[in-house]
Scaffold this motif. Structure first.
Motif, short mmCIF file in Angstrom:
data_model
loop_
_atom_site.label_atom_id
_atom_site.label_comp_id
_atom_site.label_asym_id
_atom_site.label_seq_id
_atom_site.Cartn_x
_atom_site.Cartn_y
_atom_site.Cartn_z
N PRO A 126 12.23 1.65 -5.83
CA PRO A 126 13.00 0.69 -5.02
C PRO A 126 12.11 -0.20 -4.16
O PRO A 126 12.41 -1.39 -3.98
N LEU A 127 11.01 0.37 -3.66
CA LEU A 127 10.10 -0.43 -2.85
C LEU A 127 9.42 -1.48 -3.71
O LEU A 127 9.29 -2.65 -3.30
N TYR A 128 9.02 -1.10 -4.92
CA TYR A 128 8.43 -2.06 -5.85
C TYR A 128 9.42 -3.17 -6.18
O TYR A 128 9.05 -4.36 -6.17
N ASP A 129 10.65 -2.81 -6.47
CA ASP A 129 11.66 -3.82 -6.83
C ASP A 129 11.87 -4.80 -5.69
O ASP A 129 12.02 -6.02 -5.92
N TRP B 277 0.83 -1.20 0.00
CA TRP B 277 0.00 0.00 0.00
C TRP B 277 0.86 1.26 0.00
O TRP B 277 0.53 2.26 -0.64
N GLN B 278 1.98 1.20 0.71
CA GLN B 278 2.90 2.34 0.70
C GLN B 278 3.42 2.60 -0.71
O GLN B 278 3.50 3.76 -1.15
N TRP B 279 3.79 1.54 -1.42
CA TRP B 279 4.27 1.70 -2.80
C TRP B 279 3.20 2.35 -3.67
O TRP B 279 3.49 3.29 -4.43
N ARG C 229 6.16 10.06 -6.61
CA ARG C 229 7.46 10.00 -5.94
C ARG C 229 8.20 8.74 -6.40
O ARG C 229 8.42 7.81 -5.64
N PRO C 230 8.57 8.68 -7.68
CA PRO C 230 9.15 7.45 -8.25
C PRO C 230 10.47 7.04 -7.61
O PRO C 230 10.80 5.85 -7.58
N ASP C 231 11.26 8.01 -7.12
CA ASP C 231 12.54 7.68 -6.52
C ASP C 231 12.38 6.83 -5.26
O ASP C 231 13.30 6.09 -4.88
N GLU C 232 11.23 6.95 -4.61
CA GLU C 232 10.94 6.13 -3.44
C GLU C 232 10.08 4.92 -3.81
O GLU C 232 10.25 3.85 -3.23
N ALA C 233 9.19 5.10 -4.76
CA ALA C 233 8.27 4.03 -5.12
C ALA C 233 8.98 2.88 -5.83
O ALA C 233 8.72 1.71 -5.54
#
Length: 207
Positions: free
Chosen positions: A183-186, A167-169, A177-181
């Motif tokens: 890495p979390l997705y990966d 949910w955070q992703w 905010r792709p720079d945070e999203a």
């Protein structure tokens, strides 16, 4: 305090069974658990998990509009159930149900703002509500990040750390905010995920 601790421990197996069935998209198992629910909180929990899998309107029948001496978890789960109902209702009814959901969530937050289901339902509310009604994906991302911290060390909450991070992703992606999203997705995509979580990543819900 001792009584509350014992009750929490006793509810853990049911909560874990509910979470497992939900993550595995096992609607039949959730229906069985619903029949076995021995408390109002457990009944709300199963309905909250079952409805997204089936979208059966009958799951949302006979929802109380308020609670007498409810816990934060109960208020939050009931808020989520009314939010589901608002999403399927006519425009007129959706306003009424949405307001009811919001009021119940406020009751939950007044009791325990950091309770796992309070954070989950509040984050979802901030993510899915219309912009005119205060949509706030950044705020949702903060709630889900806090949720992940809490459930990482809290057994029996019926929410996994992985679910909180999913949910955070989604909230980070919606907040642009792709720079945070990314890495979390990966990190999530590299895990051996239950079927529902894998589907969430491959085809996330529209927000």
């Amino acid at each position: 305090m001792v009584v509350l601790l014992v009750l929490a421990m006793l509810s853990t197996p049911f909560a874990e069974a509910t979470q497992t069935a939900y993550a595995q998209e096992d609607a039949d198992r959730l229906r069985t658990l619903f029949e076995q629910a021995s408390s109002r909180a457990d009944s709300f929990l199963v309905r909250y998990r079952l409805y997204p899998l089936t979208e059966e309107a009958s799951i949302l029948d006979d929802l109380p509009s308020s609670l007498s001496e409810g816990t934060a978890r109960e208020y939050a789960l009931l808020s989520g159930l009314w939010a589901y109902r608002a999403g399927e209702a006519s425009i007129f009814s959706a306003v009424t149900y949405g307001r009811r959901s919001t009021n119940l969530l406020e009751e939950a937050k007044a009791q325990a703002p950091d309770a796992p289901f309070v954070l989950l339902v509040e984050g979802q509310s901030l993510l899915f509500r219309p912009s005119i009604a205060g949509k706030d994906p950044d705020g949702a991302a903060r709630r889900f990040a806090r949720l992940a911290e809490i459930v990482a060390t809290k057994e029996g909450s019926a929410i996994t750390e992985t679910e909180a991070h999913m949910w955070q992703w989604l909230a980070l992606r919606e907040a642009d905010r792709p720079d945070e999203a990314q890495p979390l997705y990966d990190r999530l995509a590299s895990q051996d995920l239950p079927s529902l979580y894998r589907q969430f990543l491959e085809s996330p819900p529209d927000v």
